[in-house]
Motif scaffolding. Structure first.
Motif, PDB file in Angstrom:
ATOM      1  N   SER A 146     -53.599 -57.875  33.503  1.00  0.00           N
ATOM      2  CA  SER A 146     -51.928 -57.758  33.375  1.00  0.00           C
ATOM      3  C   SER A 146     -50.905 -58.677  34.584  1.00  0.00           C
ATOM      4  O   SER A 146     -50.248 -59.254  34.382  1.00  0.00           O
ATOM      5  CB  SER A 146     -51.361 -57.008  32.729  1.00  0.00           C
ATOM      6  N   ILE A 147     -51.495 -57.951  35.657  1.00  0.00           N
ATOM      7  CA  ILE A 147     -50.981 -58.250  36.805  1.00  0.00           C
ATOM      8  C   ILE A 147     -51.140 -59.763  37.124  1.00  0.00           C
ATOM      9  O   ILE A 147     -50.202 -60.603  37.472  1.00  0.00           O
ATOM     10  CB  ILE A 147     -51.466 -57.470  38.046  1.00  0.00           C
ATOM     11  N   ALA A 148     -52.296 -60.334  36.920  1.00  0.00           N
ATOM     12  CA  ALA A 148     -52.597 -61.855  37.160  1.00  0.00           C
ATOM     13  C   ALA A 148     -51.903 -62.662  36.154  1.00  0.00           C
ATOM     14  O   ALA A 148     -51.270 -63.692  36.574  1.00  0.00           O
ATOM     15  CB  ALA A 148     -54.331 -61.993  37.056  1.00  0.00           C
ATOM     16  N   GLU A 149     -51.794 -62.173  34.967  1.00  0.00           N
ATOM     17  CA  GLU A 149     -50.871 -63.118  33.832  1.00  0.00           C
ATOM     18  C   GLU A 149     -49.665 -63.027  34.214  1.00  0.00           C
ATOM     19  O   GLU A 149     -48.854 -64.013  34.178  1.00  0.00           O
ATOM     20  CB  GLU A 149     -51.190 -62.249  32.575  1.00  0.00           C
ATOM     21  N   THR A 150     -48.853 -61.710  34.648  1.00  0.00           N
ATOM     22  CA  THR A 150     -47.874 -61.697  34.993  1.00  0.00           C
ATOM     23  C   THR A 150     -47.402 -62.913  36.176  1.00  0.00           C
ATOM     24  O   THR A 150     -46.393 -63.384  36.130  1.00  0.00           O
ATOM     25  CB  THR A 150     -47.302 -60.371  35.418  1.00  0.00           C
ATOM     26  N   THR A 151     -48.106 -62.544  37.208  1.00  0.00           N
ATOM     27  CA  THR A 151     -47.789 -63.574  38.501  1.00  0.00           C
ATOM     28  C   THR A 151     -48.072 -65.025  37.888  1.00  0.00           C
ATOM     29  O   THR A 151     -47.313 -65.887  38.548  1.00  0.00           O
ATOM     30  CB  THR A 151     -49.250 -63.328  39.428  1.00  0.00           C
ATOM     31  N   LEU A 152     -49.027 -65.300  37.005  1.00  0.00           N
ATOM     32  CA  LEU A 152     -49.030 -66.770  36.693  1.00  0.00           C
ATOM     33  C   LEU A 152     -47.855 -67.299  35.865  1.00  0.00           C
ATOM     34  O   LEU A 152     -47.438 -68.245  35.868  1.00  0.00           O
ATOM     35  CB  LEU A 152     -50.246 -66.848  35.773  1.00  0.00           C
ATOM     36  N   SER A 153     -47.636 -66.268  34.899  1.00  0.00           N
ATOM     37  CA  SER A 153     -46.296 -66.590  34.127  1.00  0.00           C
ATOM     38  C   SER A 153     -45.057 -66.741  35.075  1.00  0.00           C
ATOM     39  O   SER A 153     -44.174 -67.703  34.528  1.00  0.00           O
ATOM     40  CB  SER A 153     -46.026 -65.493  32.956  1.00  0.00           C
ATOM     41  N   GLU A 154     -44.819 -65.759  36.188  1.00  0.00           N
ATOM     42  CA  GLU A 154     -43.795 -66.185  36.952  1.00  0.00           C
ATOM     43  C   GLU A 154     -43.744 -67.407  37.820  1.00  0.00           C
ATOM     44  O   GLU A 154     -42.814 -68.018  37.898  1.00  0.00           O
ATOM     45  CB  GLU A 154     -43.578 -64.842  37.632  1.00  0.00           C
ATOM     46  N   THR A 155     -44.929 -67.721  38.030  1.00  0.00           N
ATOM     47  CA  THR A 155     -45.165 -68.978  38.957  1.00  0.00           C
ATOM     48  C   THR A 155     -44.824 -70.106  38.174  1.00  0.00           C
ATOM     49  O   THR A 155     -44.280 -71.148  38.494  1.00  0.00           O
ATOM     50  CB  THR A 155     -46.524 -69.078  39.486  1.00  0.00           C
ATOM     51  N   ILE A 156     -45.361 -70.129  36.730  1.00  0.00           N
ATOM     52  CA  ILE A 156     -45.049 -71.360  36.057  1.00  0.00           C
ATOM     53  C   ILE A 156     -43.443 -71.503  35.539  1.00  0.00           C
ATOM     54  O   ILE A 156     -42.819 -72.408  35.632  1.00  0.00           O
ATOM     55  CB  ILE A 156     -45.727 -71.227  34.797  1.00  0.00           C
ATOM     56  N   GLY A 157     -42.938 -70.259  35.452  1.00  0.00           N
ATOM     57  CA  GLY A 157     -41.439 -70.324  35.277  1.00  0.00           C
ATOM     58  C   GLY A 157     -40.516 -70.602  36.509  1.00  0.00           C
ATOM     59  O   GLY A 157     -39.690 -71.667  36.160  1.00  0.00           O
ATOM     60  N   LEU A 158     -40.918 -70.201  37.583  1.00  0.00           N
ATOM     61  CA  LEU A 158     -40.336 -71.088  38.823  1.00  0.00           C
ATOM     62  C   LEU A 158     -40.545 -72.333  38.757  1.00  0.00           C
ATOM     63  O   LEU A 158     -39.603 -73.236  39.447  1.00  0.00           O
ATOM     64  CB  LEU A 158     -40.742 -70.220  40.247  1.00  0.00           C
ATOM     65  N   THR A 159     -41.693 -72.759  38.613  1.00  0.00           N
ATOM     66  CA  THR A 159     -41.933 -74.187  38.647  1.00  0.00           C
ATOM     67  C   THR A 159     -41.084 -75.139  37.898  1.00  0.00           C
ATOM     68  O   THR A 159     -40.422 -76.009  38.058  1.00  0.00           O
ATOM     69  CB  THR A 159     -43.655 -74.392  38.489  1.00  0.00           C
ATOM     70  N   MET A 160     -40.913 -74.653  36.623  1.00  0.00           N
ATOM     71  CA  MET A 160     -40.295 -75.161  35.703  1.00  0.00           C
ATOM     72  C   MET A 160     -38.881 -75.288  35.985  1.00  0.00           C
ATOM     73  O   MET A 160     -38.039 -76.331  35.588  1.00  0.00           O
ATOM     74  CB  MET A 160     -40.494 -74.809  34.272  1.00  0.00           C
ATOM     75  N   HIS A 161     -38.455 -74.162  36.556  1.00  0.00           N
ATOM     76  CA  HIS A 161     -36.992 -74.052  36.874  1.00  0.00           C
ATOM     77  C   HIS A 161     -36.857 -75.010  38.167  1.00  0.00           C
ATOM     78  O   HIS A 161     -35.672 -75.830  37.993  1.00  0.00           O
ATOM     79  CB  HIS A 161     -36.650 -72.578  37.426  1.00  0.00           C
ATOM     80  N   ASN A 162     -37.670 -75.138  39.128  1.00  0.00           N
ATOM     81  CA  ASN A 162     -37.599 -76.270  40.018  1.00  0.00           C
ATOM     82  C   ASN A 162     -37.480 -77.651  39.671  1.00  0.00           C
ATOM     83  O   ASN A 162     -36.899 -78.581  40.255  1.00  0.00           O
ATOM     84  CB  ASN A 162     -38.543 -75.990  41.291  1.00  0.00           C
ATOM     85  N   LEU A 163     -38.086 -77.900  38.601  1.00  0.00           N
ATOM     86  CA  LEU A 163     -38.564 -79.053  38.310  1.00  0.00           C
ATOM     87  C   LEU A 163     -37.159 -79.625  37.457  1.00  0.00           C
ATOM     88  O   LEU A 163     -36.650 -80.829  37.531  1.00  0.00           O
ATOM     89  CB  LEU A 163     -39.627 -79.204  36.974  1.00  0.00           C
ATOM     90  N   VAL A 164     -36.388 -78.671  36.552  1.00  0.00           N
ATOM     91  CA  VAL A 164     -35.215 -78.935  36.022  1.00  0.00           C
ATOM     92  C   VAL A 164     -34.058 -78.920  37.069  1.00  0.00           C
ATOM     93  O   VAL A 164     -33.408 -80.190  36.936  1.00  0.00           O
ATOM     94  CB  VAL A 164     -34.910 -77.759  35.035  1.00  0.00           C
ATOM     95  N   ALA A 165     -34.029 -78.257  38.177  1.00  0.00           N
ATOM     96  CA  ALA A 165     -33.089 -78.457  39.231  1.00  0.00           C
ATOM     97  C   ALA A 165     -33.110 -79.813  39.819  1.00  0.00           C
ATOM     98  O   ALA A 165     -32.204 -80.364  40.102  1.00  0.00           O
ATOM     99  CB  ALA A 165     -33.063 -77.227  40.226  1.00  0.00           C
ATOM    100  N   ASN A 166     -34.430 -80.234  40.026  1.00  0.00           N
ATOM    101  CA  ASN A 166     -34.655 -81.367  40.820  1.00  0.00           C
ATOM    102  C   ASN A 166     -34.393 -82.595  39.887  1.00  0.00           C
ATOM    103  O   ASN A 166     -33.783 -83.592  40.378  1.00  0.00           O
ATOM    104  CB  ASN A 166     -36.088 -81.379  41.176  1.00  0.00           C
TER     105      ASN A 166
END
Length: 97
Positions: free
Chosen positions: A18-38
């Protein structure tokens, strides 16, 4: 060898998964946020450059249809008239002076 040789009776904890899944989902969320901001920043930059190009095109003086005589071309009053024409309209609105 049968399937029973590979089975285990030990239970494992769900916490590391669950920690690995949480980290992965947060990483994907931040990546998507950065893509939209760019993408939004790119659209703002493009819009600003198009607006700047349009303002520069509007600031180009237009050729007059009547030819002025030599005395009208170089006099002080002719220079003042050219300055008034330059500052009037949309071109004067976009000028920085």
């Amino acid at each position: 060898m049968s399937d029973q040789d590979y089975t285990t009776l030990q239970k494992f904890s769900d916490q590391p998964t669950s920690i690995a899944e949480t980290t992965l989902s947060e990483t994907i969320g931040l990546t998507m946020h950065n893509l939209v901001a760019n993408q939004q920043q790119s659209q703002v930059t493009t819009s600003a450059s198009v607006t700047n190009a349009c303002a520069r095109l509007l600031a180009i003086p237009q050729a007059s249809s009547q030819k002025a005589g030599p005395s009208e071309e170089f006099g002080i009053s002719a220079q003042r008239e050219r300055e008034k024409k330059k500052k009037s309209g949309l071109a004067g609105f976009f000028s920085r002076s």
